[in-house]
Motif scaffolding. Structure first.
Motif, short mmCIF file in Angstrom:
data_model
loop_
_atom_site.label_atom_id
_atom_site.label_comp_id
_atom_site.label_asym_id
_atom_site.label_seq_id
_atom_site.Cartn_x
_atom_site.Cartn_y
_atom_site.Cartn_z
N SER A 50 0.82 -1.21 0.00
CA SER A 50 0.00 0.00 0.00
C SER A 50 0.86 1.27 0.00
CB SER A 50 -0.93 0.01 1.22
OG SER A 50 -0.18 0.11 2.43
N ASN A 69 -1.34 5.49 -6.35
CA ASN A 69 -1.48 5.42 -4.88
C ASN A 69 -2.86 4.91 -4.49
OD1 ASN A 69 1.13 6.32 -4.38
ND2 ASN A 69 0.52 8.47 -4.21
N GLU A 72 -3.53 1.48 -2.28
CA GLU A 72 -4.23 1.51 -1.00
C GLU A 72 -5.31 0.43 -0.89
OE1 GLU A 72 -5.68 5.48 -0.67
OE2 GLU A 72 -3.69 6.35 -0.26
N HIS A 86 -4.36 -2.90 1.18
CA HIS A 86 -3.97 -2.86 2.58
C HIS A 86 -4.89 -3.69 3.48
CE1 HIS A 86 -2.77 -0.30 6.32
NE2 HIS A 86 -2.01 -1.37 6.20
#
Length: 442
Positions: free
Chosen positions: A108, A197, A201, A204
Motif C-alpha cells: 500500500s 497510490n 491503498e 492494505h
C-alpha cells in the motif's frame, strides 16, 4: 519420523484406515495454500501497474515466492524434528500471517523491495506447511492411496485457487483496464502518482484481514487433536541416507518441472493472453479458468486412483497429455491457444498428488528429509516462468512457451515410467491386494 523403522517394506499387514477428521482439517489447510498461492497471478498484474514495472520485474512476484521453498525446505525439516508436524504447521501459519500483514502494509506504500521480502515470508510459512503436511497426509492412511487423499485436498486447494483471482479482482483490481488508460493519459507525474497510490491503498485492508485469519487458524491447528504418526507409517527398506539420495534427487527434479509448468499454466497465462493483445480486464481472470480444469482433473484422479489405475500410470498419461496440449497451444492463436493453456490444468492436476507419495515411498526414517527435498523442487515455479519472461523479450513467446513446457513434461513422464521399477514383487503384490480395501476405506 524419529528413529529407524524396523518394519520391512515387504511385510504384509492389515491395511491402515484413514482418519477422516484429520483429513477434513487438511482440506481447510490446503484451501488456504491454494488461495494464497494463486493470488500470485493477479498480483503480477497489480505489481506491474502499481510499481510501474516491466514484465521481467513483475515476474519477480512468483519468483521470490517460490524461491523461499528452495531455501527454507531443508531448515523446515530440522524445525519439524523439534516441533513435530502439528507444531510445525501452526508455526508455518503464523509466519504466513506476519508475511501477509507486512505485504499489505508495504504494497500500500508502493515499496517494492519490502513487498518482495513479505512475499518471501509468506512462501517461508508455506514451505514449512508443505514440508509437514504433504508427507503427513501421504502416510495418514495407506501409502498406496496417498495420491487419492492428496487429490481430495487438491479439490479444496484449487476451488480456493479459482476463487482467488475473483476476490482480488473485486477488491483490488476492479476497473484496472480503465485505470491503466488513465495512467497512460495522465498529464503530469503528480496525477499519475495519485492514481497509482489509490490502486495500492486497495490492497492494505484485505491483506491485513488475511493475516489475522491465518493467525486464528494457526491457534486452531495447534490445539487440534491431530493424531501422531507412528514410526511404521511410511516403513523403509533399510536404506542409508546416501542410498536414499538418488530417489530424493529424482523426486526433486520431478517437482521442479511440475511446479514450473503449473505456474506457467496458472500464473503466467494472463501474461500469455496479453501477448495476443487480449484485454487486461479479461486476462486477470485467466488463472481461474486453469484452476477449473485442474478441479476436473482432481475429480477424475480421485475416482480413478488406485481403483482403476496406479499412481505411476496416471502420472505418465498426464505428462503425455501435457506435451500434446503444449504443442496445441503453439500451433494455434488467440483464445484457442489460451484455451489449450487452460486445459493444461487438467494434465497438471494429479502430478503433485502422484509425485509426492512416489517420492517419499519407502524412505522410512528419512521421510522428513525426503519431503524437504521434494518441497525444494518448488523452486521450479521461480525458474521456469522467469526464463519465459526473459526469453520472450527476444524470441516468439509461443516458441519459448513450448520449448520450456515439452521437456518439462518429458522428464515427468520418465519419472512416472520408472518410479515403480525395481520394487520387490512382494511389495507390488501387497499393494495390489491393498487397493481393493482402499476403495472402501476412502
Amino acid at each position: 519420523m524419529p528413529g529407524p523403522s524396523t518394519t520391512s517394506s515387504t511385510t504384509q499387514k492389515t491395511p491402515q484406515k484413514t482418519p477422516w477428521g484429520a483429513v477434513l482439517l487438511f482440506c481447510l489447510l490446503f484451501a488456504i495454500f491454494g488461495f494464497v498461492t494463486w493470488l500470485n497471478g493477479p498480483l503480477i498484474t497489480f505489481s506491474k501497474l502499481a510499481f510501474s514495472l516491466s514484465d521481467v520485474e513483475a515476474f519477480l512476484v512468483p519468483s521470490v515466492f517460490y524461491l523461499s521453498y528452495f531455501f527454507l525446505a531443508l531448515p523446515s525439516a530440522f524445525i519439524l524434528k523439534k516441533t513435530g508436524m502439528k507444531g510445525g504447521m501452526a508455526l508455518g501459519l503464523l509466519v504466513m500471517a506476519v508475511g501477509a500483514a507486512c505485504f499489505g502494509q508495504f504494497a500500500s506504500m508502493r515499496m517494492f523491495p519490502p513487498t518482495l521480502v513479505s512475499l518471501f515470508l509468506i512462501g517461508a510459512g508455506l514451505s514449512l506447511l508443505q514440508t509437514a503436511s504433504n508427507p503427513y497426509i501421504s502416510v495418514l492412511g495407506p501409502i498406496e492411496s496417498g495420491a487419492q487423499r492428496i487429490a481430495l485436498l487438491g479439490i479444496f486447494n484449487k476451488l480456493a485457487g479459482a476463487c482467488a483471482p475473483f476476490v482480488i479482482g473485486a477488491l483490488i483490481l476492479k476497473g484496472i483496464g480503465e485505470m491503466q488508460a488513465k495512467v497512460d493519459a495522465a498529464a503530469n507525474t503528480a496525477a499519475r502518482e495519485a492514481i497509482l497510490n489509490g490502486l495500492a491503498e486497495r490492497i492494505h485492508i484485505p491483506y491485513l484481514a488475511m493475516g489475522a485469519f491465518l493467525a486464528v487458524i494457526a491457534v486452531f491447528v495447534y490445539k487440534s487433536p491431530l493424531p501422531n504418526i507412528g514410526d511404521d507409517a511410511n516403513p523403509g527398506s533399510g536404506k542409508s541416507f546416501a542410498q536414499a539420495i538418488p530417489q530424493m534427487l529424482f523426486g526433486f527434479l520431478a517437482i521442479f518441472f511440475y511446479v514450473g509448468v503449473e505456474v506457467m499454466a496458472g500464473d503466467a497465462v494472463g501474461t500469455y493472453g496479453r501477448m495476443f493483445d487480449l484485454p487486461v480486464s479479461q486476462t486477470i481472470f485467466f488463472t481461474s479458468f486453469t484452476m477449473v480444469t485442474m478441479l476436473v482433473g482432481y475429480v477424475c484422479g480421485l475416482i480413478a486412483i488406485p481403483r482403476f489405475i496406479s499412481q505411476e500410470r496416471y502420472l505418465v498419461l498426464s505428462a503425455v497429455l501435457g506435451i500434446l496440449l503444449s504443442i496445441g497451444a503453439f500451433l494455434t492463436k488467440g483464445y484457442t491457444s489460451v484455451a489449450f493453456v487452460w486445459a493444461l490444468g487438467f494434465a497438471n492436476a494429479m502430478m503433485w498428488p502422484a509425485i509426492f507419495p512416489l517420492g517419499i515411498r519407502g524412505l522410512g526414517k528419512h521421510t522428513e528429509m525426503g519431503a524437504a527435498f521434494l518441497v525444494m523442487g518448488i523452486i521450479g515455479g521461480a525458474v521456469i516462468p522467469q526464463l519465459f519472461a526473459h526469453l520472450k523479450e527476444t524470441f516468439n513467446f509461443q516458441l519459448v512457451f513450448v520449448t520450456l513446457m515439452v521437456p518439462s513434461y518429458a522428464y515427468i513422464l520418465l519419472f512416472g515410467a520408472f518410479a515403480g521399477r525395481g520394487r520387490p514383487k512382494a511389495e507390488l503384490a501387497a499393494e495390489k491386494a491393498a487397493a481393493g480395501t482402499i476403495a472402501s476405506d476412502f
